[in-house]
Motif scaffolding. Structure first.
Motif, PDB file in Angstrom:
ATOM      1  N   ASP A 109      -3.651  13.534  -4.573  1.00  0.00           N
ATOM      2  CA  ASP A 109      -4.897  12.881  -4.922  1.00  0.00           C
ATOM      3  C   ASP A 109      -4.599  11.497  -5.485  1.00  0.00           C
ATOM      4  O   ASP A 109      -3.662  11.327  -6.269  1.00  0.00           O
ATOM      5  CB  ASP A 109      -5.654  13.704  -5.959  1.00  0.00           C
ATOM      6  N   ILE A 144      -9.487   9.723  -3.655  1.00  0.00           N
ATOM      7  CA  ILE A 144      -9.254  10.185  -2.290  1.00  0.00           C
ATOM      8  C   ILE A 144      -8.119  11.197  -2.297  1.00  0.00           C
ATOM      9  O   ILE A 144      -7.285  11.220  -3.208  1.00  0.00           O
ATOM     10  CB  ILE A 144      -8.935   9.018  -1.329  1.00  0.00           C
ATOM     11  N   ARG A 145      -8.109  12.041  -1.282  1.00  0.00           N
ATOM     12  CA  ARG A 145      -7.060  13.052  -1.121  1.00  0.00           C
ATOM     13  C   ARG A 145      -6.288  12.743   0.149  1.00  0.00           C
ATOM     14  O   ARG A 145      -6.862  12.590   1.223  1.00  0.00           O
ATOM     15  CB  ARG A 145      -7.678  14.439  -1.064  1.00  0.00           C
ATOM     16  N   MET A 146      -4.956  12.654   0.007  1.00  0.00           N
ATOM     17  CA  MET A 146      -4.088  12.288   1.126  1.00  0.00           C
ATOM     18  C   MET A 146      -3.189  13.461   1.499  1.00  0.00           C
ATOM     19  O   MET A 146      -2.657  14.152   0.622  1.00  0.00           O
ATOM     20  CB  MET A 146      -3.180  11.109   0.744  1.00  0.00           C
ATOM     21  N   TRP A 203      -6.900  11.266   5.196  1.00  0.00           N
ATOM     22  CA  TRP A 203      -7.441  11.182   3.843  1.00  0.00           C
ATOM     23  C   TRP A 203      -8.953  11.302   3.854  1.00  0.00           C
ATOM     24  O   TRP A 203      -9.607  11.062   4.868  1.00  0.00           O
ATOM     25  CB  TRP A 203      -7.000   9.886   3.158  1.00  0.00           C
ATOM     26  N   THR A 240       0.197   4.354   3.839  1.00  0.00           N
ATOM     27  CA  THR A 240      -0.724   4.444   2.696  1.00  0.00           C
ATOM     28  C   THR A 240      -1.011   3.078   2.073  1.00  0.00           C
ATOM     29  O   THR A 240      -1.836   2.983   1.155  1.00  0.00           O
ATOM     30  CB  THR A 240      -0.144   5.365   1.610  1.00  0.00           C
TER      31      THR A 240
END
Length: 543
Positions: free
Chosen positions: A530, A538-540, A330, A510
């Protein structure tokens, strides 16, 4: 639609003027600054096949007129009092009453984390509203009135003022109140099964007020969270917690991460609430605790709190900008956005409601998508799919549409919606929509999830009760057949299975990064999720 007589004139109840409805009545806008509360008769469609409800409707129509006439004249100004009666015929039986139209939002919304995030306001305004509610309850008690079914759906907040509705359900001498809301009922009055076995009293009103204080300030009720002691055999199941007084303020509770920390409240207020919820302390809620309560904004993190120091800054550790943990990667981003919106009367998103029609912006100007019920329609859309419904007269009509072309398809076979519609929202994918309807029926909040295909077929419909992932449903993201939901245990995947709507996977890695108050969206490139959190995005990439 039925008709009534008000002030000697016949008034037909138009579905387009319906403001809302609960289990017992419908409320109509009369268009002159007044509204009508019309009690549902036994033959109302909502009571089809329910003989007990039909019998209760007959008793209500027989008893309510005398109860309204027995209301004292010295009620507090915050109470929305009847200003006239509605008759079945010109000189017939009383079937409802007229009252002033009010503004504001139900206090229930102020205890919802996501609503508070979407509607930022000074916490001291909430405290002012709680003080006004305290004054109103005290005034009712001085007048010899007990609210009985005291809950946050019957309190509307309009700035520092409050309006108390549903006066016809109040408990008066000779007119006991048999209704209750399980989230607010005083456990002293209930048996172990949760059934009401003792009459409401002033103490039970103040207990419900304490519940509202807790919810409005920290977004969780007294029986929220999960009881998880070290010894599993001592775990108290959720339905038994009120009876055993196992509150969210006690030990061995996994506290909801979307809620504001208990440490954000002054110790003296927490001590008082624990005494009420865990040791049956009763009496008038101490007004001085509210008078001394002040919310302040932390200069570091921006969170509000009423403690000596910000609990968030005292415990937060700043994470590095990118982390690899197992199969999860992330990073912080700034271009996250949700591909979906609720359709309103404003055409800014390309689809809008106007009168009794749904419209889109076409190449040559506005294009009519289809007919809907004016003033009673809720709809949502993204770039590829739209879904909506309207409800009037005991019936609900669902529909789907394409925002870019084609006509509205109203063949969606919605399940029957009973009780008061408290909230509605939708999560949209490319080929299906997840429609969420929250209703209050007999004092209980029930969320019904309806999965609708783009061909108007209902793929699944189920009442979702006491399931942990439901708290994050408003922030969910639909991708293909799957629904990804943020929870305090991390992102989970939900889908339609042969057994119904079920959670099929948990992305445990997560958990440190996500709460149920966050919002998920597919990244612009379509290869990641996102997460729009309170203070950042955040981008996962999930394995």
């Amino acid at each position: 639609m039925p008709a009534v007589w008000i002030d000697g004139e016949r008034v037909r109840l138009d579905a387009s003027a319906l403001l809302g409805q609960g289990g017992e009545a419908e409320v109509y806008d009369l268009g002159d600054g007044r509204v009508l509360k019309w009690w549902k008769p036994p033959e109302h469609p909502d009571y089809d096949g329910l003989p007990d409800a039909q019998a209760q409707a007959r008793r209500r129509l027989a008893e309510q007129p005398a109860k309204l006439r027995a209301l004292p004249g010295n009620l507090p100004a915050a109470v929305v009092r009847p200003s006239g009666l509605a008759l079945a015929t010109k000189r017939g039986a009383v079937v409802g009453y007229v009252m002033p139209k009010i503004a504001g939002h139900p206090l229930h919304a102020y205890g919802e984390p996501r609503w508070r995030r979407d509607h930022p306001l000074d916490g001291n305004e909430v405290i002012a509203a709680l003080r006004a509610l305290h004054d109103a309850i005290a005034g009712l008690h001085r007048a010899g009135v007990v609210i009985g079914d005291c809950n946050d759906l019957n309190v509307f907040v309009d700035g520092p003022r409050v309006h108390l509705i549903d006066v016809d359900s109040y408990q008066l001498p000779g007119f006991p109140c048999a209704m209750f809301s399980e989230r607010f009922v005083d456990p002293r009055l209930c048996d172990p099964s949760g059934a009401l076995v003792k009459p409401h009293d002033e103490h039970s009103d103040w207990f419900a007020f304490a519940v509202m204080v807790l919810r409005a300030l920290v977004y969780v009720g007294p029986w929220g969270g999960v009881h998880q002691p070290a010894d599993p055999t001592k775990r108290c199941p959720p339905p038994a917690r009120p009876h055993r007084r196992v509150s969210v303020l006690g030990p061995d509770i996994i506290y909801p991460r979307a809620a504001r920390p208990i440490a954000s409240l002054p110790d003296e207020l927490v001590t008082e609430l624990r005494a009420i919820f865990e040791r049956d302390q009763r009496g008038v809620f101490p007004r001085a605790l509210l008078d001394r309560l002040r919310m302040r904004t932390c200069s570091t993190c921006g969170d509000e709190h009423a403690a000596l120091r910000c609990p968030r800054c005292a415990t937060t550790v700043i994470a590095p900008p990118a982390i690899v943990h197992g199969r999860l990667r992330w990073q912080h981003v700034t271009d996250a956005r949700v591909d979906g919106y609720e359709v309103t009367r404003e055409p800014r998103h390309g689809v809008w409601l106007d009168g009794g029609a749904l419209w889109r912006r076409g190449a040559l100007g506005p294009e009519r998508i289809g007919d809907v019920l004016a003033g009673q329609t809720r709809a949502w859309a993204n770039r590829r799919l739209g879904v909506g419904f309207y409800r009037a007269g005991g019936y609900a009509v669902g529909f789907v549409f394409r925002p870019d072309r084609g006509r509205l398809d109203d063949r969606v076979a919605l399940p029957k919606i009973r009780g008061q519609l408290v909230d509605a929202h939708a999560t949209l994918g490319t080929d299906r929509a997840w429609l969420w309807l929250v209703t209050a029926d007999a004092g209980r909040l029930v969320t019904t999830c309806i999965v609708i295909g783009d061909d108007a077929r209902v793929l699944a419909a189920e009442a979702i009760i006491d399931i942990a992932w439901l708290a994050g449903a408003r922030g969910a993201c639909a991708i293909g057949p799957h629904l990804f939901v943020p929870t305090d245990d991390g992102i989970v995947r939900v889908e339609v299975t042969p057994a119904g709507i079920a959670q099929t996977r948990t992305f445990a890695e997560t958990r440190p990064l996500v709460t149920s108050a966050d919002v998920l969206a597919l990244s612009p490139a379509g290869d990641a999720l996102d997460v729009m959190r309170r203070h950042d995005c955040i981008r996962m990439q999930l394995g």
